[in-house]
Scaffold this motif. Sequence first.
Motif, PDB file in Angstrom:
ATOM      1  N   LYS A  69       0.844  -1.206   0.000  1.00 22.77           N
ATOM      2  CA  LYS A  69       0.000   0.000   0.000  1.00 22.77           C
ATOM      3  C   LYS A  69       0.874   1.250   0.000  1.00 22.77           C
ATOM      4  O   LYS A  69       0.696   2.158  -0.812  1.00 22.77           O
ATOM      5  CB  LYS A  69      -0.899   0.010   1.251  1.00 22.77           C
ATOM      6  CG  LYS A  69      -1.755  -1.242   1.408  1.00 22.77           C
ATOM      7  CD  LYS A  69      -2.657  -1.165   2.626  1.00 22.77           C
ATOM      8  CE  LYS A  69      -1.920  -1.203   3.968  1.00 22.77           C
ATOM      9  NZ  LYS A  69      -1.215  -2.467   4.237  1.00 22.77           N
ATOM     10  N   SER A  70       1.837   1.266   0.955  1.00 25.15           N
ATOM     11  CA  SER A  70       2.720   2.440   1.033  1.00 25.15           C
ATOM     12  C   SER A  70       3.509   2.576  -0.253  1.00 25.15           C
ATOM     13  O   SER A  70       3.692   3.677  -0.769  1.00 25.15           O
ATOM     14  CB  SER A  70       3.683   2.304   2.199  1.00 25.15           C
ATOM     15  OG  SER A  70       2.980   2.260   3.410  1.00 25.15           O
ATOM     16  N   THR A  71       3.971   1.449  -0.775  1.00 22.42           N
ATOM     17  CA  THR A  71       4.764   1.489  -1.997  1.00 22.42           C
ATOM     18  C   THR A  71       3.983   2.157  -3.114  1.00 22.42           C
ATOM     19  O   THR A  71       4.506   3.019  -3.825  1.00 22.42           O
ATOM     20  CB  THR A  71       5.167   0.064  -2.398  1.00 22.42           C
ATOM     21  OG1 THR A  71       5.847  -0.532  -1.292  1.00 22.42           O
ATOM     22  CG2 THR A  71       6.058   0.074  -3.612  1.00 22.42           C
ATOM     23  N   MET A  96      -2.599   9.982   1.325  1.00 21.66           N
ATOM     24  CA  MET A  96      -2.496   9.911   2.784  1.00 21.66           C
ATOM     25  C   MET A  96      -2.180   8.475   3.198  1.00 21.66           C
ATOM     26  O   MET A  96      -2.964   7.569   2.971  1.00 21.66           O
ATOM     27  CB  MET A  96      -3.795  10.397   3.425  1.00 21.66           C
ATOM     28  CG  MET A  96      -4.168  11.799   2.928  1.00 21.66           C
ATOM     29  SD  MET A  96      -5.693  12.430   3.652  1.00 21.66           S
ATOM     30  CE  MET A  96      -5.062  13.172   5.134  1.00 21.66           C
ATOM     31  N   ASP A  97      -1.010   8.296   3.808  1.00 17.88           N
ATOM     32  CA  ASP A  97      -0.550   6.949   4.160  1.00 17.88           C
ATOM     33  C   ASP A  97      -0.750   6.708   5.657  1.00 17.88           C
ATOM     34  O   ASP A  97       0.111   7.048   6.466  1.00 17.88           O
ATOM     35  CB  ASP A  97       0.935   6.798   3.790  1.00 17.88           C
ATOM     36  CG  ASP A  97       1.375   5.342   3.859  1.00 17.88           C
ATOM     37  OD1 ASP A  97       0.534   4.487   4.198  1.00 17.88           O
ATOM     38  OD2 ASP A  97       2.553   5.080   3.577  1.00 17.88           O
ATOM     39  N   GLU A  98      -1.889   6.142   5.989  1.00 17.93           N
ATOM     40  CA  GLU A  98      -2.230   5.908   7.403  1.00 17.93           C
ATOM     41  C   GLU A  98      -1.985   7.141   8.253  1.00 17.93           C
ATOM     42  O   GLU A  98      -1.273   7.073   9.266  1.00 17.93           O
ATOM     43  CB  GLU A  98      -1.386   4.753   7.979  1.00 17.93           C
ATOM     44  CG  GLU A  98      -1.718   3.430   7.353  1.00 17.93           C
ATOM     45  CD  GLU A  98      -1.004   2.312   8.077  1.00 17.93           C
ATOM     46  OE1 GLU A  98      -1.203   2.194   9.304  1.00 17.93           O
ATOM     47  OE2 GLU A  98      -0.235   1.582   7.437  1.00 17.93           O
ATOM     48  N   PRO A  99      -2.566   8.270   7.894  1.00 13.96           N
ATOM     49  CA  PRO A  99      -2.228   9.498   8.619  1.00 13.96           C
ATOM     50  C   PRO A  99      -2.683   9.464  10.075  1.00 13.96           C
ATOM     51  O   PRO A  99      -2.137  10.162  10.904  1.00 13.96           O
ATOM     52  CB  PRO A  99      -2.965  10.589   7.842  1.00 13.96           C
ATOM     53  CG  PRO A  99      -4.092   9.879   7.188  1.00 13.96           C
ATOM     54  CD  PRO A  99      -3.580   8.514   6.856  1.00 13.96           C
TER      55      PRO A  99
HETATM   56 MG   LIG Z   1       2.739   1.147   4.892  1.00 13.06          MG
END
Ligand SMILES: [Mg+2]
Lengths: 262, 262, 338, 278, 278
Positions: free
Chosen positions: A55-57, A167-170
Amino acid sequence: MAEAVEMTVPVISVSSLEKTFVTEKGDLVKALAPVDLEVKSNEFICIVGPSGCGKSTMLRILAGLETPTGGEARYMSYEISGPGRERGMVFQEYSLLPWRTVAGNLGLGPELAGEKPESYGGLVEEYLELVGLSDFADAYPYELSGGMRQRAAIARALVNNPEVLLMDEPFGALDAHTRILLQGELLRIWETHRKTVLFVTHSVDEAVSLADRIVVMSARPGRIREIITVPIERPRRRSDPRFGELAYEVLSMLDREVGCRS
Amino acid sequence: MAEAVEMTVPVISVSSLEKTFVTEKGDLVKALAPVDLEVKSNEFICIVGPSGCGKSTMLRILAGLETPTGGEARYMSYEISGPGRERGMVFQEYSLLPWRTVAGNLGLGPELAGEKPESYGGLVEEYLELVGLSDFADAYPYELSGGMRQRAAIARALVNNPEVLLMDEPFGALDAHTRILLQGELLRIWETHRKTVLFVTHSVDEAVSLADRIVVMSARPGRIREIITVPIERPRRRSDPRFGELAYEVLSMLDREVGCRS
Amino acid sequence: AEVPTVRVSYIFTTHHEPFMVAMSKCEGLKDQGIWLEQVVPKEKYDLFVDGEKVARLNVVVAKSGSETAVLFAQKHIDLGMGSLPAMMTARDKGTPVKVLCPLHADGIGLVVPSNSPYGSWDEFLDALRNSDKPIKVGYHSPTSAPRIIFESAMFDNDISVTQKMGEDADVFLVDLKSTSNLIPALTSGQVDAWVGPDPFPEMAAFRGAGKVLMDLRDLPPAGKWSNFPCCVVAAREETIASDGPVVKAFVDLMTKTCSWCNDNKEEAATLGAGWIGIPAEAAKKSTIVYTTDPSENWITGAGVFMTYLDKMGKFKGSFAGKRLEDVQEGLFDFSFVR
Amino acid sequence: MIRSGGALFAPMVVPFIFLVLWNVVAVQVGNDLILPGLREVGTLLFHPGTDVISMGSMAGNVAVSLVRVLVGYSLAVVVAIPLGLIMGASKRIYGLLNMFLGLFRPIPPLAWVPLVLAWFGVASFATLVGIEEGQWYIWLNNLKLSMLFIIFIGAFYPVLSNTIYGVSNVPKILVESSRVLGASERDLFVKVLLPAAAPSIVTGMRVGLGVAWMCLVSAEMLPGSLSGVGYLITHAYTVARTDVVVAGMVSIGLVGAFMDWGFRVVEARCFGWQRLSR
Amino acid sequence: MIRSGGALFAPMVVPFIFLVLWNVVAVQVGNDLILPGLREVGTLLFHPGTDVISMGSMAGNVAVSLVRVLVGYSLAVVVAIPLGLIMGASKRIYGLLNMFLGLFRPIPPLAWVPLVLAWFGVASFATLVGIEEGQWYIWLNNLKLSMLFIIFIGAFYPVLSNTIYGVSNVPKILVESSRVLGASERDLFVKVLLPAAAPSIVTGMRVGLGVAWMCLVSAEMLPGSLSGVGYLITHAYTVARTDVVVAGMVSIGLVGAFMDWGFRVVEARCFGWQRLSR
Ligand SMILES: [Mg+2]
Ligand SMILES: Nc1ncnc2c1ncn2[C@@H]1O[C@H](COP(=O)(O)OP(=O)(O)OP(=O)(O)O)[C@@H](O)[C@H]1O
Ligand SMILES: Nc1ncnc2c1ncn2[C@@H]1O[C@H](COP(=O)(O)OP(=O)(O)OP(=O)(O)O)[C@@H](O)[C@H]1O
Ligand SMILES: [Mg+2]
């Protein structure tokens, strides 16, 4: 004509996107298997999936912080090759520059673009107001609670007036209560400023309360398992039976993905 | 007769408990206003309340880590004056000794009580098995994920065979998915080993899925605002409408407590 | 006109008092016809002969004769004052340096702690002969005049000397490494006695740390050790070749100032003491005689040094196994004083 | 493969250039009082057993220095660690002693030299113990009290500071969770504070040994010392043997690097948990 | 109130006892070559302007030392910070240079003394600039190249290491979030890496200044030096003025403590964010 194109071309389009990392030991880690996704303007997309599924990637590739090893990622009609002001990002970790005041952090984007403080000062104030931090303009990040920091980070991204907000798990590091407050605020901002949002989260509850569409990814290498349109009109209430059912559905999808305890 | 007494005397009883801290600057902080609470044997109590309302303080007094400045806290029939093996505690922060293996950490309680490794080795293995860490007996804490560490911390408390388990936001630092897994495991352990549990949490969702009774505390100085008995039989499903409704009720109670954004 | 710049080194000891007097009196010595004028206090002086500036002196303080020798070798100085043995070892190693003249004679004392049981030389000699443990005698440098005179005198008097710990002998010589350590060595009781150059014997007496047992020139056999070599003026061969007149002027300055010092003992001692930072009373007690004349006795003494340095294995180069007669030519250049 | 080979050799490039340059300059200068050639120095280093300028062998002098450092250093460690543990654990004792100890901290160990010489002179362990002859005397007499004092002062403060720091920074959670499990005061000391502070203590010991070794160079310039690698280089300077000076410097550097490396290995081996648990 | 008063004075108790003890022992010993009394030392310290043993005043000598340290130290800082920034930011340059620089790191600054003397002798800044007379000469000539070199070496490594450490430990998130906001490479350097590494750099500067000051004591034992507080104490030792030795030590300690305190104030003032943001 230009307007017509904008309506039809997706804001973000990802096609056959792949990413393989080479670790320091020299091993290959396939983080993203071919992924295809199109995001329309003003859409609020939530991405959920087991830990390590990429996901982050994916978000980092869209932000231009990582280069894909296959396929392509486009913003509007051109290929993404680096960071750009039209794509703002909010990270899970606290990312404010600790030696700058809150206002100093909010002004960072315009400052980097070479604008003068006089010209962007008003904008900074406006967004401080928007996230309820007007009283903390001159405070340093360490004087803020976690929730306040993430509000400032969101405001900082918005000051740059990006088209897309990644937004990455903000809200991952926040306690449940603050989290729910911020979810409400985010929705409010999204509705008034009409951004396109890609929002990664671990919390199914969060995804169901926020998203237009939920992208469920499968375990590594990450693929898109399913895209679920959330059929509940806003504002959504957790006590709504459809809320609980949808959350349960997504959760069991994930449980099957994980298979074992994580 | 002894048995009869045990059935009637509450395991934990707190009466007019108060705690006022003196800060380093010399200011007084009233953390707990008079609080009264009785917990029966085998009960699963969840405590929720706004940040800073004294939840941790109450648990720490019960653990014997803090002395009250007024009222009293009793375990069974005697007053709590220090830590004791009959009251185990699990903290939010990772609390394993980082230089000991997982098995070494689990054996810490018996070791401190002067027992020989031969006599408690079996117990350690049993609890490792129970929390699914048998394969990690010789691993060091840093080799574990957050969820695994908290499992080990719970097992370490259980090895000491306490009557009461005090848990201060034990899952607060975990991602939502792991959190739900561990909630399930905790319930399983609680059901098989029949402990009395006092569980502090920020997550209303968590409280509703776990508790027999939910203690809702008011903002500082902490008082008990309401004690809600959860009327849903186990196993509880989040898609159950009663679940959503109860969660909503507790949440709005908290919202009124907080009043402003936190 | 431009005058040559010459770098001169000296040591903080009353042995080099004439140079310090020349630097502190400056024009006060104009009557001599040759004098210094101060440019930067303690660091730079102009050398005048008959009213004419002939050189600029850059003045450097060295810590010991061996350091002076190293400064010569590294070409950091052109002219220098230091002990004769130091110059001999330098020459032995091939450093092109020549001894121009003596600077003084005598001024070396044997000192014991003030609480020492020995009150006179004879008592001390008795103790040396009869003690079952070696008596510890300190010195500040293995190639220094005090040590060599003392060791030679012991040899002449059939007293055995050792430098190895634990070896049986009458005297155990301790290297105190620096004149700085002489006085503390008395107070801390690390030696039973030491031999050292002026002003340290007088200083020790003045500060109550020790008493001067005897002047080394009075060591038996009588007369052998008087007018014995100690410090000399030396120059690099290059300097002699390129700036002969300057070297000549400098040597003349020293010769004249030496006699001034001998004639005005009190004032010279006061000036020298003030220069180094020691009490004048201590300096005034000195028995030192300043001279630039290489007398018979002086050259004989130089021969004694040669022999002892060779015996001690201090010569590794061209001086090894040689006698003074063999090396005199290269070592000395008395043309400036004769 | 080629790339990783390049990465392997790249760090060597500059040192290699340096050595070549050294030799070129040395030949150019042609005065080995100022810069000895690579070969002269190398010869000395590769024959550490041969006698140098009548001062004994390079290896022998290094050994003497090592023994000195280790004795003075051990004294410092033995005093500093218990003191640090107590000061770290008790705020009261810390308050009492910290200011006093702080008075002496800013005085560089070397500034003590003149005073310490006035006190101890060339008295040695041998003097203290009263041994006056034999092989033991020779060894013990190398341990001059003044030198040990300087080494002691040099090593003391780093070890003390790091011990105090280590103990007072043990996460409260570790202490509290152990108390809840039934730890007594003594248990806390032995099973929690000491192991938790160990990495910091060992770091202090590493730094302290480095400082002690550094102080040795100057301590060996003290009188009465007739051996040791510090004495060797100063004496070599006195007799204008620059090649010995450089070889001595290299030896000092090698020994220092080796000791540091040893401690780092211990740190890496035993305290992986520290680094890895953020 | 009484309690806090006690807490205020408790730290003074041990130093006070120490001073009393000193004086008692000094009277007992009765030999001010070994231990001068409190009064003698105090007199010297409270009259820093009077001439001591023909060596100029205490204050004057301290001033000379300070100028020396500051010049050598400034050189080190000016070289080490840019080098550290580059090495911290570029892995390639780090790989190239680190091993080379590491070769010299374990050699204690003092071990350089003999070699450096052979190189520079008594040459000073004045020689370098070519000034031969006047007040400027007097000042510049106090800056012996050999002393500056030793101070330089002493200060260089702490500053370098801390700069590299500071730059390479800037959280990746700060760099990435700035890039997303539109930072160029240059922006990253000036607006992210430099301010983020500043606390570490300043700490390195503080440590470096301490080491430099310490190296000064020995550097001032070099020949050709006629002033400086280090020279003063060694010369005082030579002429057996132990009271001057102790007063000199106290001055050295005070100056060192004062410089350290100055840096700590800067650290506390400017870098609160660092300490407080965990
Ligand atoms: Mg991640
Ligand atoms: N720089 C890298 N080098 C090597 N492997 C990497 C790198 N970055 C990520 N990976 C690997 O790629 C995979 C996907 O990582 P990613 O961070 O995108 O997952 P994620 O879905 O965001 O997980 P999480 O929910 O835990 O944040 C993981 O297995 C991770 O270990
Ligand atoms: N040692 C202490 N000294 C001074 N004040 C303290 C101390 N410990 C806690 N407090 C204060 O007491 C109040 C209650 O703290 P407590 O930690 O019990 O709250 P909490 O309900 O656990 O909050 P949270 O949900 O944030 O963990 C807070 O205002 C806190 O600042
Ligand atoms: Mg709490």
